[in-house]
Write a protein that holds these residues in place. Structure first.
Motif, short mmCIF file in Angstrom:
data_model
loop_
_atom_site.label_atom_id
_atom_site.label_comp_id
_atom_site.label_asym_id
_atom_site.label_seq_id
_atom_site.Cartn_x
_atom_site.Cartn_y
_atom_site.Cartn_z
N THR A 61 6.62 7.79 -10.98
CA THR A 61 5.32 8.85 -11.17
C THR A 61 4.04 8.60 -11.22
OG1 THR A 61 4.88 10.57 -13.51
CG2 THR A 61 5.46 7.89 -13.77
N GLY A 62 3.16 9.37 -10.91
CA GLY A 62 1.68 9.09 -11.06
C GLY A 62 1.04 9.35 -12.30
N ARG A 117 1.06 5.07 -6.27
CA ARG A 117 -0.42 5.10 -5.84
C ARG A 117 -1.41 3.98 -6.62
NH1 ARG A 117 1.05 10.43 -6.73
NH2 ARG A 117 -0.22 10.64 -8.66
N GLY A 118 -0.51 2.95 -6.86
CA GLY A 118 -1.31 1.85 -7.38
C GLY A 118 -1.84 2.26 -8.86
N MET A 166 4.18 8.71 -3.92
CA MET A 166 5.76 9.07 -4.66
C MET A 166 6.74 9.44 -3.26
SD MET A 166 6.82 11.60 -7.37
CE MET A 166 5.29 11.35 -8.46
N PHE A 167 6.24 10.39 -2.35
CA PHE A 167 6.97 10.66 -1.27
C PHE A 167 7.66 9.55 -0.59
CE2 PHE A 167 8.10 12.20 3.02
CZ PHE A 167 8.89 13.39 2.62
N THR A 168 6.89 8.69 -0.17
CA THR A 168 7.37 7.46 0.54
C THR A 168 8.05 6.63 -0.32
OG1 THR A 168 4.90 7.58 1.98
CG2 THR A 168 6.44 5.52 1.79
N ALA A 169 7.82 6.27 -1.46
CA ALA A 169 8.42 5.51 -2.46
C ALA A 169 10.04 6.00 -2.64
CB ALA A 169 7.80 5.40 -3.71
#
Length: 115
Positions: free
Chosen positions: A48-49, A71-72, A97-100
């Protein structure tokens, strides 16, 4: 897959350490905790962000072992304290998120949504 595998795959930084050997069967990526409550099953990791205490409370209700902030993003101390008291691993990754989610999927972790 276990929590320590997720840390390695996502080049994650552990913020709060729970059981790193706990098995993870599925993953869910969402910023909407209502979707997590409605659709997640089994032992999941939440990506999650969203950075607020509700994320930890949702993870606890769903018996999740790990929360990954994408996203850190970094949680504040109150969120860290809450996760520690619940035995939930918190980590952050610089991936979006998409990449992870894609990295976890390509390494054998399935989605956590009921179909």
């Amino acid at each position: 897959m276990v929590v320590s595998d997720i840390i390695s795959i996502l080049k994650g930084e552990v913020i709060c350490e729970g059981d790193l050997s706990q098995e993870i069967k599925t993953a869910c990526g969402s910023d909407m905790m209502s979707d997590v409550l409605a659709f997640v099953k089994d032992q999941s990791v939440l990506l999650t962000g969203l950075v607020n205490p509700q994320v930890v409370r949702t993870a606890e209700m769903m018996d999740m072992a790990c929360i990954v902030f994408v996203r850190g993003k970094e949680p504040d101390q109150s969120i860290i304290d809450l996760a520690e008291s619940r035995g939930i691993t918190l980590m952050k990754t610089d991936f979006r998120m998409f990449t992870a989610c894609g990295l976890l999927y390509s390494n054998g972790l399935s989605g956590g949504c009921k179909v």
